[in-house]
Design an enzyme around this catalytic site. Structure first.
Site, mmCIF file in Angstrom:
data_model
loop_
_atom_site.group_PDB
_atom_site.id
_atom_site.type_symbol
_atom_site.label_atom_id
_atom_site.label_comp_id
_atom_site.label_asym_id
_atom_site.label_seq_id
_atom_site.Cartn_x
_atom_site.Cartn_y
_atom_site.Cartn_z
ATOM 1 N N MET A 324 0.826 -1.200 0.000
ATOM 2 C CA MET A 324 0.000 0.000 0.000
ATOM 3 C C MET A 324 0.867 1.258 0.000
ATOM 4 O O MET A 324 0.571 2.239 -0.686
ATOM 5 C CB MET A 324 -0.947 0.003 1.207
ATOM 6 N N TRP A 327 2.402 1.647 -3.375
ATOM 7 C CA TRP A 327 1.372 2.048 -4.331
ATOM 8 C C TRP A 327 1.173 3.568 -4.318
ATOM 9 O O TRP A 327 1.001 4.192 -5.375
ATOM 10 C CB TRP A 327 0.050 1.355 -4.024
ATOM 11 N N HIS A 328 1.238 4.182 -3.139
ATOM 12 C CA HIS A 328 1.077 5.628 -3.066
ATOM 13 C C HIS A 328 2.230 6.358 -3.745
ATOM 14 O O HIS A 328 2.041 7.445 -4.293
ATOM 15 C CB HIS A 328 0.958 6.073 -1.607
ATOM 16 N N GLY A 329 3.423 5.770 -3.721
ATOM 17 C CA GLY A 329 4.557 6.419 -4.378
ATOM 18 C C GLY A 329 5.875 5.920 -3.835
ATOM 19 O O GLY A 329 5.954 5.428 -2.704
#
Length: 402
Positions: A324, A327-329
């Protein structure tokens, strides 16, 4: 050609009301207008991805063709031969465009040419379909319905993440006028609540307050009460902005007869971090739970890689929230944010097991519940401070000044 981002401009809602009136009238008469809904979807996708965003529109078209062909190819191949390596290859291929979009800015310093608004949510939908085909839950492949599912315009930019079978049932159902009246009532409420969240409260916290407390926190440097103020103000802005978008998406979906699931359920009233994730961005939380956590835990247990169930759960949490975070960066604060929540849930599990074992020692009343909510709220707000990247900015500011 004009360009309107979903739910950003008041004119967007004017166009929406005008465009959706025929659908609403037909629904109240117990009829479906799938052909008209398709035209409306195309028009609003054109508004979002046309004009100055034309390059994103081209990327969206290429992406959709790729994903639909991939899902269809996997479905038809699986009917003949069900092999694990084919399934894994399909999942990897489905997420490759998203990985490229996430990695490119970190490696090359500029956005990927194949990126577009909402690529994450479309990828989650495509991967979900591949996995449910593997499980046998999706028993037939309909390219047209798959397109409708992936390109459902109310949710394309910010979710919520629907499930294919649930969407299919709503899409194909002949509407009951009485049922639709109830949906219409909820839709109006959600849209007006979304206006309160997005255009009033998020404006107050994000536009009026956040720049000021940010400036003051930077001027004081280090740990200060202004930094604490920034943490709370940013958390409120993040919630009301995102929850407002989600309410718009759900409300517009209801107007079209699709009961898109809710994304937020009073998350700041959670009594622990596990309950928080059952209330915050719920469709994303449940997607990660069902398609990553549960499958990883099952794989570890099936292959007998570990025996201790608590250790297996902890490995699942760490993997889940690391993914997660990535996934955000690809920045340190997103990764730390993921690790922070994994550690918080692991500690929460430890506490809940201890409390259950020694329940006679811990009273349960209104005060203890309020205390639990207060602690959880602050644990979450601190995670949002990490997530904001402001600590990185603060550190850089202090180094420059010195």
């Amino acid at each position: 050609m004009i360009n309107l981002q979903p739910y950003e401009n008041p004119m967007y809602f004017v166009y929406l009301v005008i465009a959706l009136l025929p659908i609403m009238i037909a629904m109240l008469r117990g009829k479906q207008l799938h052909w008209y809904q398709t035209i409306v979807s195309f028009a609003f996708l054109l508004l979002a991805f046309g004009g100055v965003k034309w390059h994103e529109g081209i990327a969206l078209i290429g992406y959709i063709i790729f994903e639909v062909v991939l899902v269809g190819a996997y479905f038809h191949y699986r009917q003949r031969e069900n092999q694990t390596w084919i399934f894994c290859s399909a999942v990897i291929l489905a997420i490759i465009p998203l990985v490229i979009v996430k990695v490119t800015p970190a490696v090359y310093g500029h956005p990927s040419l194949i990126g577009f608004l909402g690529i994450s949510y479309l990828t989650f939908k495509a991967v979900q379909m591949v996995m449910e085909i593997r499980d046998g839950a999706i028993k037939e492949f309909d390219p047209w319905l798959t397109l409708q599912f992936l390109l459902f315009f109310p949710t394309i930019s910010s979710g919520p993440i629907d499930r294919y079978r649930r969407f299919k049932a709503d899409y194909e159902r002949v509407p009951n006028p009485q049922k639709y009246l109830q949906l219409l009532d909820k839709a109006v409420w959600y849209i007006f609540l979304g206006f309160l969240y997005k255009f009033l409260l998020a404006y107050v916290f994000g536009t009026l307050m956040l720049p000021y407390v940010s400036k003051m926190a930077l001027s004081y440097g280090g740990i200060s009460w202004w930094l604490v103020a920034y943490m709370y103000v940013y958390s409120m802005d993040l919630f009301f902005d995102f929850a407002g978008y989600s309410l718009f998406a759900v409300g517009i979906s209801y107007l079209m007869g699709i009961e898109t699931p809710m994304n937020f359920n009073r998350p700041f009233s959670a009594v622990n971090i596990k309950e928080f994730w059952n209330r915050w961005h719920m469709t994303l939380s449940f997607w990660f739970r069902d398609y990553i956590y549960m499958r990883l835990v099952f794989f570890i247990m099936k292959k007998k890689l570990m025996k201790n169930r608590i250790a297996i759960a902890n490995v699942g949490y760490l993997t889940l929230f690391l993914i997660m975070g990535f996934w955000h960066g690809l920045t340190w604060y997103y990764i730390v944010y993921g690790l922070y929540h994994a550690l918080a849930i692991i500690l929460c599990d430890v506490w809940l097991r201890y409390k259950k074992k020694h329940k006679d020692k811990f009273p349960s009343n209104r005060f203890t519940k309020l205390l639990a909510i207060f602690i959880t709220f602050n644990v979450v707000c601190f995670s949002f401070l990490i997530f904001s990247g402001f600590l990185d900015k603060l550190l850089f500011h202090n180094i420059i000044l010195r």
